[in-house]
Scaffold this motif. Structure first.
Motif, PDB file in Angstrom:
ATOM      1  N   ASN A 102       0.825  -1.212   0.000  1.00  0.00           N
ATOM      2  CA  ASN A 102       0.000   0.000   0.000  1.00  0.00           C
ATOM      3  C   ASN A 102       0.855   1.256   0.000  1.00  0.00           C
ATOM      4  O   ASN A 102       0.548   2.225  -0.703  1.00  0.00           O
ATOM      5  CB  ASN A 102      -0.950  -0.015   1.199  1.00  0.00           C
ATOM      6  N   VAL A 103       1.945   1.245   0.772  1.00  0.00           N
ATOM      7  CA  VAL A 103       2.855   2.393   0.768  1.00  0.00           C
ATOM      8  C   VAL A 103       3.452   2.583  -0.627  1.00  0.00           C
ATOM      9  O   VAL A 103       3.478   3.707  -1.166  1.00  0.00           O
ATOM     10  CB  VAL A 103       3.969   2.203   1.816  1.00  0.00           C
ATOM     11  N   ALA A 104       3.922   1.498  -1.228  1.00  0.00           N
ATOM     12  CA  ALA A 104       4.537   1.581  -2.561  1.00  0.00           C
ATOM     13  C   ALA A 104       3.530   2.029  -3.612  1.00  0.00           C
ATOM     14  O   ALA A 104       3.841   2.884  -4.459  1.00  0.00           O
ATOM     15  CB  ALA A 104       5.129   0.225  -2.934  1.00  0.00           C
ATOM     16  N   PRO A 129      -8.815  -0.714  -9.377  1.00  0.00           N
ATOM     17  CA  PRO A 129      -8.974  -2.122  -8.994  1.00  0.00           C
ATOM     18  C   PRO A 129      -7.846  -2.623  -8.098  1.00  0.00           C
ATOM     19  O   PRO A 129      -8.085  -3.314  -7.114  1.00  0.00           O
ATOM     20  CB  PRO A 129      -8.999  -2.861 -10.349  1.00  0.00           C
ATOM     21  N   LEU A 130      -6.606  -2.257  -8.438  1.00  0.00           N
ATOM     22  CA  LEU A 130      -5.465  -2.705  -7.645  1.00  0.00           C
ATOM     23  C   LEU A 130      -5.493  -2.072  -6.257  1.00  0.00           C
ATOM     24  O   LEU A 130      -5.221  -2.743  -5.251  1.00  0.00           O
ATOM     25  CB  LEU A 130      -4.166  -2.364  -8.362  1.00  0.00           C
ATOM     26  N   ALA A 131      -5.820  -0.784  -6.187  1.00  0.00           N
ATOM     27  CA  ALA A 131      -5.881  -0.102  -4.894  1.00  0.00           C
ATOM     28  C   ALA A 131      -6.965  -0.703  -4.011  1.00  0.00           C
ATOM     29  O   ALA A 131      -6.775  -0.882  -2.798  1.00  0.00           O
ATOM     30  CB  ALA A 131      -6.136   1.389  -5.110  1.00  0.00           C
ATOM     31  N   THR A 132      -8.112  -1.037  -4.611  1.00  0.00           N
ATOM     32  CA  THR A 132      -9.198  -1.646  -3.848  1.00  0.00           C
ATOM     33  C   THR A 132      -8.790  -3.020  -3.339  1.00  0.00           C
ATOM     34  O   THR A 132      -9.035  -3.373  -2.171  1.00  0.00           O
ATOM     35  CB  THR A 132     -10.461  -1.774  -4.726  1.00  0.00           C
ATOM     36  N   PHE A 179      -8.444  -4.114   0.756  1.00  0.00           N
ATOM     37  CA  PHE A 179      -9.100  -5.258   1.398  1.00  0.00           C
ATOM     38  C   PHE A 179      -8.065  -6.235   1.955  1.00  0.00           C
ATOM     39  O   PHE A 179      -8.282  -6.824   3.024  1.00  0.00           O
ATOM     40  CB  PHE A 179     -10.025  -5.965   0.406  1.00  0.00           C
ATOM     41  N   ALA A 180      -6.957  -6.412   1.236  1.00  0.00           N
ATOM     42  CA  ALA A 180      -5.915  -7.334   1.708  1.00  0.00           C
ATOM     43  C   ALA A 180      -5.328  -6.848   3.028  1.00  0.00           C
ATOM     44  O   ALA A 180      -5.239  -7.608   4.008  1.00  0.00           O
ATOM     45  CB  ALA A 180      -4.822  -7.467   0.655  1.00  0.00           C
TER      46      ALA A 180
END
Length: 287
Positions: free
Chosen positions: A122-124, A138-141, A145-146
């Motif tokens: 998430n930081v990267a 989509p990737l951020a979502t 959730f992860a």
């Protein structure tokens, strides 16, 4: 003995089975920090080695270099996740005996280091989005959730680890995705090795879909126990995330990877054309 007493007895046996260090918040924070540090180091090591050894890497745009190193880091995490997920499904352990409440020392290790990895991810991702003024919804979502799901497993620590560990197996496609993209950028998308890797990767995405169906089956057949022993915030994170994976992300990614086999383009960067047969002949370089 009623079902409530049996559940409490099972929980007590699980806690007794765990090492005391995994019940310590200091130890948990140390392992999460270690996970973050190790995968940050993998990212940096990939950059250093690629810069020294790869002509392709040095020819990439800055944003593509970041994606290259993230691909390597995700590939390494994918290997850890495959081991953890397969062990959960195949080994006789507390996780297989009590799939709603069961925990093990080794499952705690993977939960905590995976949480550290998702903090790194998430930081990267968001740092890259700010620097390059781009955003992949989509990737951020998926990453939200992860991280929220695994952080929840750490906070609500009485919940069993079977579902979180099986969820890690969703990363089974990641090492092959890493290989596919790196070879694509190097111009080897028309080689037999790239095509073979692509076929395996597509198969792994289909396996991800089957795994998501299994998780729905497990949830439906254990619905009463999940409602009784899994906290509401965790359920509110897990099931929307599973819906997203099952009906949106997995189908989209499987379709894109299949189309990429037929038409090798870099769809991560606007369907950018890729070089053919690697760097130009006659140039001396390291690859």
């Amino acid at each position: 003995m009623d079902s409530g007493q049996l559940t409490r007895l099972g929980a007590e046996q699980t806690l007794h089975h765990l090492s005391a260090e995994y019940l310590s918040w200091e130890h948990r924070l140390q392992l999460m920090g270690a996970g973050f540090a190790v995968y940050t180091a993998v990212f940096l090591l990939s950059h250093i080695l690629s810069m020294a050894l790869s002509h392709t890497y040095n020819s990439l745009l800055a944003k593509e270099k970041v994606f290259w190193n993230l691909a390597v880091t995700r590939g390494v995490f994918g290997l850890q996740s495959i081991v953890a997920g397969l062990r959960t499904l195949t080994e006789d352990s507390m996780l297989s005996r009590d799939r709603v409440n069961g925990q093990e020392d080794w499952s705690w290790f993977h939960i905590l280091t995976a949480t550290g990895f998702f903090v790194f991810e998430n930081v990267a991702l968001h740092t890259s989005s700010l620097v390059f003024w781009s955003f992949d919804m989509p990737l951020a979502t998926h990453h939200f959730f992860a991280l929220a799901g695994y952080a929840g497993a750490v906070v609500w620590d009485s919940t069993g680890h079977f579902l979180p560990m099986v969820t890690l197996l969703m990363e089974m496609s990641t090492p092959f995705t890493c290989i596919s993209w790196m070879l694509l950028k190097a111009g080897y998308a028309h080689t037999s090795f790239w095509k073979a890797n692509q076929w395996v990767m597509i198969h792994m995405f289909h396996c991800r879909m089957v795994l998501s169906y299994y998780m729905w089956y497990f949830s439906c057949t254990h619905w009463r126990e999940i409602n009784a022993h899994v906290s509401l915030p965790q359920r509110l994170l897990f099931f929307p995330g599973l819906v997203l994976l099952t009906f949106v992300l997995n189908p989209i990614w499987t379709h894109k990877k299949t189309m990429q086999l037929l038409n090798p383009v870099d769809w991560n960067f606007g369907n950018k054309p890729v070089p053919v047969n690697g760097p130009k002949k006659g140039k001396s370089h390291k690859e």
